[in-house]
Write a protein that holds these residues in place. Structure first.
Motif: not given
Length: 354
Positions: A340-349
């Motif tokens: 999930d792109d949003a989950w990854m971005r939330e963590r700075g990945y």
């Protein structure tokens, strides 16, 4: 069984260097040391060993797809093997309750095995365990006890809760974190299966480590037959399996890769059979898992992504290498996290897998 098979198994053709030429090496039957007449449990094991499609600059990478087990995880082997061993030893009988603490794949595996063998299953999980993991437990009819996220020495901790429930209900606590049957199952089952599938020129085995049981059992079996095969355990970057292995100062345990790493050494880690432990950061593990799916059609979770990344490093450094990476589970349990792109971005990945 001889130390060096004369020919690769199941009709695979090897070159002079012993490197496998076929895309898939499978066992023709599930030659399990824990036979069962149950048609569902009989599907555990016998998972394929496939040529990983993404080429390296050097040697070959083969991937053991444990996602082909019924609940999509290698933990099905653990659950069936331990329960069968307990039955054989007379420690588990009709009417007994099987209890385990797990926030991951073991919960679903224990639930499946107890469902099919007629035992009551009780699974304790920490708060925040994914709905997908809990879904397996509920679907197979086991009882689930959600526990608060507290320190391990707190009586409300999910492992202490499991131990207490087992005592109160005269049940059997599996305790995968300490039970020596954990690596023993993989010594008796996964190791021999992999050995029979792999080409004679097998040079490395790369395996994620959580409890360490899979890596330890496979390592012991392979080393007894070919000591120069190099076994590499894979740890999370902020984890203490590697510090315990190398005898260095431990640090805080902090990783988002499910099933990878631990905050301390466990009795199920047989370090004497492991040659080295390499640490992989969360982002690298997740990006490799996403790349495996998007570019190679291989759907695995983050711990398998970590193993693939290490296996590719090893193969790139050794043109003659035949590296087996253990793919622990399927990526379909991580659609709302790793993929999930949003989950990854939330963590700075980063989400770009290239």
């Amino acid at each position: 069984m001889t130390d060096e098979p004369a020919d690769p198994p199941n009709g695979a053709v090897a070159s002079d260097g012993g490197r496998i030429e076929s895309e898939v090496a499978t066992v023709e039957t599930n030659d399990s040391p824990y036979p069962t007449d149950d048609p569902v449990l009989a599907r555990i094991g016998g998972t394929p060993l496939v040529e990983y499609p993404e080429p390296t600059d050097g040697g070959d990478v083969l991937l053991k797809l444990e996602s082909d087990n019924p609940t999509g995880s290698m933990k099905d082997r653990l659950a069936l093997g331990i329960v069968r061993e307990l039955e054989a030893d007379g420690r588990l009988a009709d009417g007994d309750v099987v209890v385990e603490a797990s926030s991951g794949n073991t919960a679903g595996a224990i639930s499946l095995v107890t469902n099919r063998l007629g035992y009551d299953g009780v699974l304790t999980v920490p708060a925040g365990t994914s709905s997908q993991k809990i879904g397996y437990v509920r679907s197979f009819g086991s009882e689930i006890v959600e526990c608060p996220n507290v320190d391990a020495d707190d009586e409300r901790h999910y492992r202490k809760t499991a131990e207490r429930i087992a005592a109160e209900r005269d049940g059997i606590w599996i305790d995968q974190y300490s039970n020596q049957l954990n690596p023993t199952v993989h010594y008796e089952w996964t190791g021999p299966e992999l050995w029979d599938q792999a080409p004679g020129g097998l040079t490395h085995v790369v395996c994620p480590m959580g409890t360490g049981g899979t890596a330890s059992g496979i390592a012991k079996f392979v080393k007894e037959r070919k000591p120069d095969v190099r076994v590499i355990g894979v740890d999370a970057e902020d984890s203490n399996i590697s510090t315990a292995f190398y005898g260095t100062d431990s640090g805080a345990y902090d990783t988002e890769v499910e099933g990878l790493g631990k905050d301390h050494e466990l009795p199920t880690m047989w370090f004497e059979y492991v040659d080295e432990v390499r640490s992989v950061g969360d982002e690298r593990a997740f990006v490799q898992a996403r790349r495996a799916a998007a570019e190679s059609g291989v759907l695995v979770g983050g711990s398998s992504g970590a193993a693939i990344s290490v296996a590719r490093d090893v193969a790139s450094d050794r043109p003659d290498a035949n590296v087996v990476a253990i793919g622990c589970d399927s990526g379909d349990q991580y659609f709302d996290t790793v993929f999930d792109d949003a989950w990854m971005r939330e963590r700075g990945y980063r989400t770009d897998y290239r």
